[in-house]
Write a protein that holds these residues in place. Structure first.
Motif: not given
Length: 592
Positions: A310-317
């Motif tokens: 699967q796709l793994l997407l991490l976003n840091c704000s």
């Protein structure tokens, strides 16, 4: 009570506070107060002269509405230009629009030959002119000015004070000398040099800036209402070093980024342009707070559990950290080893297709050239379906003897824990075992000939069960046990037959004995030999006759069993009838 004030005092303090924080053209006014001005700029005149009073708004703009006051009565302006001409002595003030009333001006009209004229107010830095005014022209050398009773070395009709300051405070008068050398004294005027603006106060917005964030320094002061048209300029310093390109008309200075190690001493200075009036603030330390990074990590999928492929997407704000920011991503494995992920300088980190090696804890780091901040680690679990398990035997053979213990071992080479293993015999479950880590599961059981057949196992971790290939196990009985099992039916058949024969003989014997006992004792047909060989006759039959088969094998190697049957009679005492025959007694006596 300490810290408490009467209502009027508290209101006054609040009003003064409000006055300080209201900016006007880069400055802060003391009060939104009306301003009264005089033309000519004196407060003392000869009778018959006139003075024009003008009421203005703060900053010397003309108001729309004006109210004039003299002592306790209200006057009306003579014109719509907010000007009022006065010829009578008295105390006057005005109110422009909705502003506070102006200062009071005390005008004096004298019937005299000599008057000393002075402005209504003197502020520090002002250029002040005191005028010794006479009705007729006189020679300047006949006029003398006095300060606090002492003559001043100045002979002129006007006394000029350049850049007035506190040392110019005092009581002034002038005299005129006539032809007869007599002196004529003027009225006395007290000069009190007022403060043009108070000492400035240094402030910062925000009051507690975050380390590395921008901050605005403000130099707050206030001009007197009568000098609200004066121009000030401001200078800012950090550790006694000037900030920026120098002084400017702005009372604020913007710092793009303030750092804790630079947060020492700040000062500002306010000065009147084209004047030597300048005042500096007290040293001020800006309380810089350490940045508190508020991280938000968004994950796709949101469950933190990703299936293999699967796709793994991490976003840091992050909030609370001033920029510009640079992002870096790190991964922490099961051994607590941290590895920086290359080519991850953006706030978003993406893995198109994850595999089992991508499992671990991920966190981001932000850097603003002075500080680094690290987010909390986010655990990512990679779910891997189980592979087809392999079923093996501990003994390594697929044949077993009856009664032998056998161990089945089932293991999948790949698959996320926890894995549930289940064992089957011909599709009938034998039991299961849950394994949290690798190594597979085992099942122990005792073999019997009835359990020869196909054995298999399944592995399941919630992502789909997988079954192993079937394994055939043959179970054989030991040789001695086989012979004994074949002998048992034969022995049982012979024993039953012998028992049936014994019962038949016993029944025949009972029938025959009853027959013999029923004949008369004087029967001559019976031979003596027969009577001697017979057993004594009783009316009661024996209680039981036990037949015990006794068998033994001549040759233990042979399968045939030879059986010998013996009849034994257990004698018991029985009651005999009183009318016993003499023959019976004789037979009994002979045996005894």
């Amino acid at each position: 009570m300490p810290g408490s004030f009467p209502p009027c005092v508290a209101f006054t303090r609040l009003w003064l506070t409000l006055l300080v924080v209201i900016p006007v053209n880069g400055q802060h006014e003391a009060a939104l107060q009306s301003v009264i001005s005089l033309e000519p700029p004196w407060t003392t005149f000869f009778q018959g002269e006139a003075v024009t009073l003008t009421c203005r708004r703060y900053g010397f703009s003309l108001p729309q509405k004006t109210k004039w006051y003299q002592k306790r009565k209200t006057l009306k302006p003579t014109q719509e230009t907010s000007a009022l001409q006065i010829r009578d002595s008295g105390e006057y003030w005005c109110q422009a629009d909705s502003l506070l009333p102006s200062m009071h001006v005390n005008l004096v009209f004298l019937k005299a030959s000599l008057v000393l004229q002075a402005p209504p107010a003197v502020f520090e830095g002002d250029s002040v002119v005191l005028r010794c005014h006479t009705e007729e022209s006189v020679k300047p050398e006949t006029l003398t000015f006095y300060k606090n009773g002492l003559p001043l070395p100045h002979q002129s009709s006007e006394l000029h004070i350049t850049r007035a300051n506190l040392k110019d405070n005092g009581q002034y008068e002038c005299t005129k000398k006539n032809w007869f050398r007599t002196l004529t004294y003027s009225n006395k005027v007290r000069i009190q040099v007022q403060e043009l603006f108070p000492r400035p106060v240094m402030m910062a917005r925000p009051s507690q800036p975050i380390d590395g964030s921008p901050v605005t320094l403000a130099c707050q002061t206030q001009l007197a209402a009568q000098r609200s048209n004066a121009q000030l300029q401001f200078c800012f310093f950090r550790n006694l070093q000037a900030l920026g390109s120098g002084c400017s008309k702005s009372s604020e200075f913007h710092v793009s980024a303030i750092w804790a190690e630079e947060s020492k001493w700040y000062q500002c200075k306010a000065e009147r342009m084209n004047s030597q009036v300048g005042k500096g603030s007290r040293a001020f330390t800006v309380p810089v707070q350490g940045a508190l990074a508020d991280f938000q990590t968004h994950i796709v999928p949101a469950s933190k559990v990703v299936f293999e492929g699967q796709l793994l997407l991490l976003n840091c704000s992050v909030k609370g950290v001033p920029g510009p920011l640079k992002f870096s991503w790190y991964k922490r494995d099961m051994l607590n080893k941290e590895t920086k992920i290359p080519k991850s300088s953006e706030a978003e980190f993406k893995i198109s297709e994850v595999n089992s090696s991508d499992a671990g804890e991920y966190f981001c780091e932000v850097n603003n050239s002075r500080r680094s901040f690290v987010s909390r680690a986010v655990p990512i679990t990679i779910k891997v379906p189980v592979s087809q398990p392999v079923l093996t035997l501990s003994a390594g053979k697929t044949q077993a003897l009856e009664g032998e213990w056998m161990t089945l071992h089932c293991q999948s080479q790949r698959g996320s824990p926890c894995i549930l293993y289940e064992f089957y015999y011909e599709n009938v479950s034998l039991g299961n075992s849950s394994i949290l880590s690798g190594g597979g599961a085992s099942f122990n059981f005792s073999m019997s000939t009835e359990r020869s057949g196909n054995y298999s196992c399944t592995a399941d971790n919630g992502l789909g069960a997988q079954r192993s290939e079937a394994l055939w196990i043959s179970v054989f009985a030991p040789p001695d046990t086989a012979k004994n099992r074949r002998s048992v039916p034969v022995v049982a058949g012979i024993t039953v037959g012998l028992l049936i024969m014994a019962v038949g003989v016993f029944l025949f014997y009972c029938w025959f004995s009853r027959k013999a006992g029923g004949k008369p004792a004087s029967d001559d047909s019976r031979s003596p030999s027969d009577s001697e060989s017979q057993e004594p006759t009783y009316y009661n039959i024996p209680a039981y006759i036990e037949l015990q088969p006794v068998y033994s094998n001549v040759d233990p190697k042979e399968d045939v069993i030879y059986t010998e049957v013996r009849r034994t009679q257990r004698r018991q005492k029985h009651a005999v009838q009183e009318s016993e025959s003499p023959r019976s007694r004789n037979q009994t006596a002979e045996k005894k």
